[in-house]
Design a protein around this motif. Sequence first.
Motif, PDB file in Angstrom:
ATOM      1  N   THR A 274       0.839  -1.196   0.000  1.00  0.00           N
ATOM      2  CA  THR A 274       0.000   0.000   0.000  1.00  0.00           C
ATOM      3  C   THR A 274       0.875   1.247   0.000  1.00  0.00           C
ATOM      4  OG1 THR A 274      -1.895  -1.011   1.104  1.00  0.00           O
ATOM      5  CG2 THR A 274      -1.630   1.360   1.388  1.00  0.00           C
ATOM      6  N   VAL A 275       0.499   2.235  -0.797  1.00  0.00           N
ATOM      7  CA  VAL A 275       1.168   3.536  -0.775  1.00  0.00           C
ATOM      8  C   VAL A 275       0.076   4.598  -0.764  1.00  0.00           C
ATOM      9  CG1 VAL A 275       1.392   3.545  -3.307  1.00  0.00           C
ATOM     10  CG2 VAL A 275       2.839   5.038  -1.935  1.00  0.00           C
ATOM     11  N   GLY A 276       0.219   5.596   0.105  1.00  0.00           N
ATOM     12  CA  GLY A 276      -0.869   6.559   0.188  1.00  0.00           C
ATOM     13  C   GLY A 276      -0.550   7.835   0.938  1.00  0.00           C
ATOM     14  N   GLY A 277      -1.566   8.698   0.974  1.00  0.00           N
ATOM     15  CA  GLY A 277      -1.559   9.947   1.724  1.00  0.00           C
ATOM     16  C   GLY A 277      -3.005  10.267   2.053  1.00  0.00           C
ATOM     17  N   HIS A 278      -3.252  11.382   2.741  1.00  0.00           N
ATOM     18  CA  HIS A 278      -4.643  11.678   3.106  1.00  0.00           C
ATOM     19  C   HIS A 278      -5.225  12.770   2.225  1.00  0.00           C
ATOM     20  CE1 HIS A 278      -3.854  15.368   5.570  1.00  0.00           C
ATOM     21  NE2 HIS A 278      -2.756  14.751   5.956  1.00  0.00           N
ATOM     22  N   LEU A 279      -6.437  12.491   1.754  1.00  0.00           N
ATOM     23  CA  LEU A 279      -7.107  13.358   0.796  1.00  0.00           C
ATOM     24  C   LEU A 279      -7.720  14.587   1.454  1.00  0.00           C
ATOM     25  CD1 LEU A 279      -7.810  13.639  -2.183  1.00  0.00           C
ATOM     26  CD2 LEU A 279      -9.836  12.235  -1.789  1.00  0.00           C
ATOM     27  N   ASP A 280      -8.114  14.460   2.697  1.00  0.00           N
ATOM     28  CA  ASP A 280      -8.708  15.600   3.403  1.00  0.00           C
ATOM     29  C   ASP A 280      -7.634  16.617   3.761  1.00  0.00           C
ATOM     30  OD1 ASP A 280      -7.834  13.485   5.281  1.00  0.00           O
ATOM     31  OD2 ASP A 280      -8.480  14.868   6.845  1.00  0.00           O
ATOM     32  N   SER A 281      -8.082  17.859   3.965  1.00  0.00           N
ATOM     33  CA  SER A 281      -7.175  18.914   4.409  1.00  0.00           C
ATOM     34  C   SER A 281      -7.955  19.865   5.300  1.00  0.00           C
ATOM     35  CB  SER A 281      -6.594  19.679   3.215  1.00  0.00           C
ATOM     36  OG  SER A 281      -7.578  20.535   2.643  1.00  0.00           O
ATOM     37  N   TRP A 282      -7.241  20.733   5.985  1.00  0.00           N
ATOM     38  CA  TRP A 282      -7.934  21.744   6.770  1.00  0.00           C
ATOM     39  C   TRP A 282      -8.579  22.763   5.842  1.00  0.00           C
ATOM     40  CZ3 TRP A 282      -9.833  21.122  11.254  1.00  0.00           C
ATOM     41  CH2 TRP A 282      -9.233  20.230  12.150  1.00  0.00           C
ATOM     42  N   GLY A 294       1.223  14.441  -0.934  1.00  0.00           N
ATOM     43  CA  GLY A 294       1.318  13.003  -0.681  1.00  0.00           C
ATOM     44  C   GLY A 294       0.327  12.185  -1.482  1.00  0.00           C
ATOM     45  N   THR A 295      -0.899  12.699  -1.638  1.00  0.00           N
ATOM     46  CA  THR A 295      -1.893  11.939  -2.388  1.00  0.00           C
ATOM     47  C   THR A 295      -1.534  11.870  -3.871  1.00  0.00           C
ATOM     48  OG1 THR A 295      -3.292  13.918  -2.645  1.00  0.00           O
ATOM     49  CG2 THR A 295      -3.764  12.472  -0.795  1.00  0.00           C
ATOM     50  N   MET A 296      -1.115  12.993  -4.432  1.00  0.00           N
ATOM     51  CA  MET A 296      -0.786  12.995  -5.852  1.00  0.00           C
ATOM     52  C   MET A 296       0.502  12.225  -6.128  1.00  0.00           C
ATOM     53  SD  MET A 296      -3.379  14.395  -7.244  1.00  0.00           S
ATOM     54  CE  MET A 296      -4.241  13.472  -5.949  1.00  0.00           C
ATOM     55  N   SER A 351       3.083   9.139   2.506  1.00  0.00           N
ATOM     56  CA  SER A 351       3.698  10.453   2.298  1.00  0.00           C
ATOM     57  C   SER A 351       2.794  11.493   2.940  1.00  0.00           C
ATOM     58  CB  SER A 351       3.855  10.741   0.799  1.00  0.00           C
ATOM     59  OG  SER A 351       4.310  12.067   0.596  1.00  0.00           O
ATOM     60  N   ASP A 352       3.212  12.020   4.083  1.00  0.00           N
ATOM     61  CA  ASP A 352       2.436  13.054   4.780  1.00  0.00           C
ATOM     62  C   ASP A 352       3.374  14.016   5.501  1.00  0.00           C
ATOM     63  OD1 ASP A 352       0.370  14.541   5.820  1.00  0.00           O
ATOM     64  OD2 ASP A 352      -0.100  13.135   7.438  1.00  0.00           O
ATOM     65  N   SER A 353       4.473  14.347   4.838  1.00  0.00           N
ATOM     66  CA  SER A 353       5.431  15.295   5.409  1.00  0.00           C
ATOM     67  C   SER A 353       5.775  16.395   4.426  1.00  0.00           C
ATOM     68  CB  SER A 353       6.716  14.558   5.847  1.00  0.00           C
ATOM     69  OG  SER A 353       6.428  13.571   6.815  1.00  0.00           O
ATOM     70  N   GLY A 354       4.931  16.559   3.418  1.00  0.00           N
ATOM     71  CA  GLY A 354       5.148  17.614   2.438  1.00  0.00           C
ATOM     72  C   GLY A 354       5.873  17.137   1.198  1.00  0.00           C
ATOM     73  N   GLY A 355       5.845  17.971   0.174  1.00  0.00           N
ATOM     74  CA  GLY A 355       6.462  17.626  -1.102  1.00  0.00           C
ATOM     75  C   GLY A 355       7.825  18.248  -1.281  1.00  0.00           C
TER      76      GLY A 355
END
Length: 457
Positions: A274-282, A294-296, A351-355
């Motif tokens: 599995t590879v992923g990130g979270h689609l929701d944002s503030w 991360g999602t893209m 990936s949830d630490s920025g691009g």
Amino acid sequence: MKKRSLLFAIICFALNVNASNPDSAVVSKIYDEILEKGKVYENLHYLCKNIGPRLSGSANAQKAVDWTKSLMETYGFDRVYLQEVMVPHWDRGVKETAYFKVNNKKQTVAVAALGGSVATIEKGIEAGIIEVYNFDQLKELGEAKIKGKIVFFNRPMNSKAIRTFNAYRDAVNQRSQGATEAAKYGAIGVIVRSMTTRVDEFPHTGSLHYDENVLKIPAVAIATKDANQLSEALKLQPSITFFMKLNCKTLPETLSYNVIGEIKGSEFPNQIITVGGHLDSWDLAEGAQDDGAGTMQSVEVLRTLKSLGVKPKHTIRTVLFMNEENGLRGGLKYAENAKQNGEQHLAAIESDSGGFTPRGFSVDASTAVVDKILSWKSIFDGFDLNEIGGGGGTGSDIGPLKPLGTALFGFRPDSQRYFDFHHAANDVFENVNERELKLGAAAMTALVYLIDQNGLN
């Protein structure tokens, strides 16, 4: 003649190295494909500019679900589907207002309600301020000095911490638990210094967690520039008052989705990477770094493998998780379904630490797995991925997979700028560098490829 012989020897050596290490050759192709033909940057542009903020339960969150599902379908992945998940629905309402008074003169400050906060009464609240830096100070002051006041948590992130995520972890409890701790002593509201290493005019929101056995009081994040001004004003005149008006509300939970795309494995289809990130944002901005990037990047992993004609041995699955920011419902639901379906998850990468510029990967797995990853060090070194293993989180959404025996990996980019944008209104597409974003996608694809081709045993 000697020069020709030397050149011939160098070419032969290079060819032999390439032939003896076919993985390295494929990883080079992965980087070439993404750097020259990658779609990650243009996809992020669409997500940010055509959809925008994507807080769980919102109309924009659903638009993001619909668009990303359609995007993965256009790439022709073997399967694209939605996984139902119930999510909380908190709405900020009309923008907050806040100011402090010095000698009856109002000094407006930039604030943002913390996610999940209750509203103030309709006319707002105004009271004296108690400045503290930790929960021990609350206890020392006690109810006698705190009751009826607004508590101001002003502990900054530690500027001496080299990795800013460590500074964040050391400071964030005042945001997540401060309202409950202050309410225990009779406080009527809370102000929290924004979680950023910069001094600027942007308030950084984020979730708070109420204890159900304690009165819920309104809570705001204050921009660091205004936090400093408020602190200085309190030193000169401790009796100043603070006013804030919040219009937020919590609505009934709503149905949302994790968005999943996959390429079936040719040899081990029941073993999943599995590879992923979270689609929701503030809701304050476009969620470009957190976590549009991360999602893209995760979608780009599958697109790249398919474009290069790589037929994975294991099933490779991209998961765009919903509700990481204020509930983690997507990650929990994904792991719950995996357990119920008896799925075998070999590895999960988040990936949830920025691009930002890739540095490597953190690893939460057995020593044997870490050794396996380190056996590819010569390949990683060739692409400046020098930080492999060691400390650091791997990602909240994939954490629930750990009890299933899944090896967890966190994409680790440079951390110095992440908290400049984290949860703030300046987290927009313009603050993402195209080349850094593409390099991150390439690094993630390389790791997925190496795990798929070589396993983790």
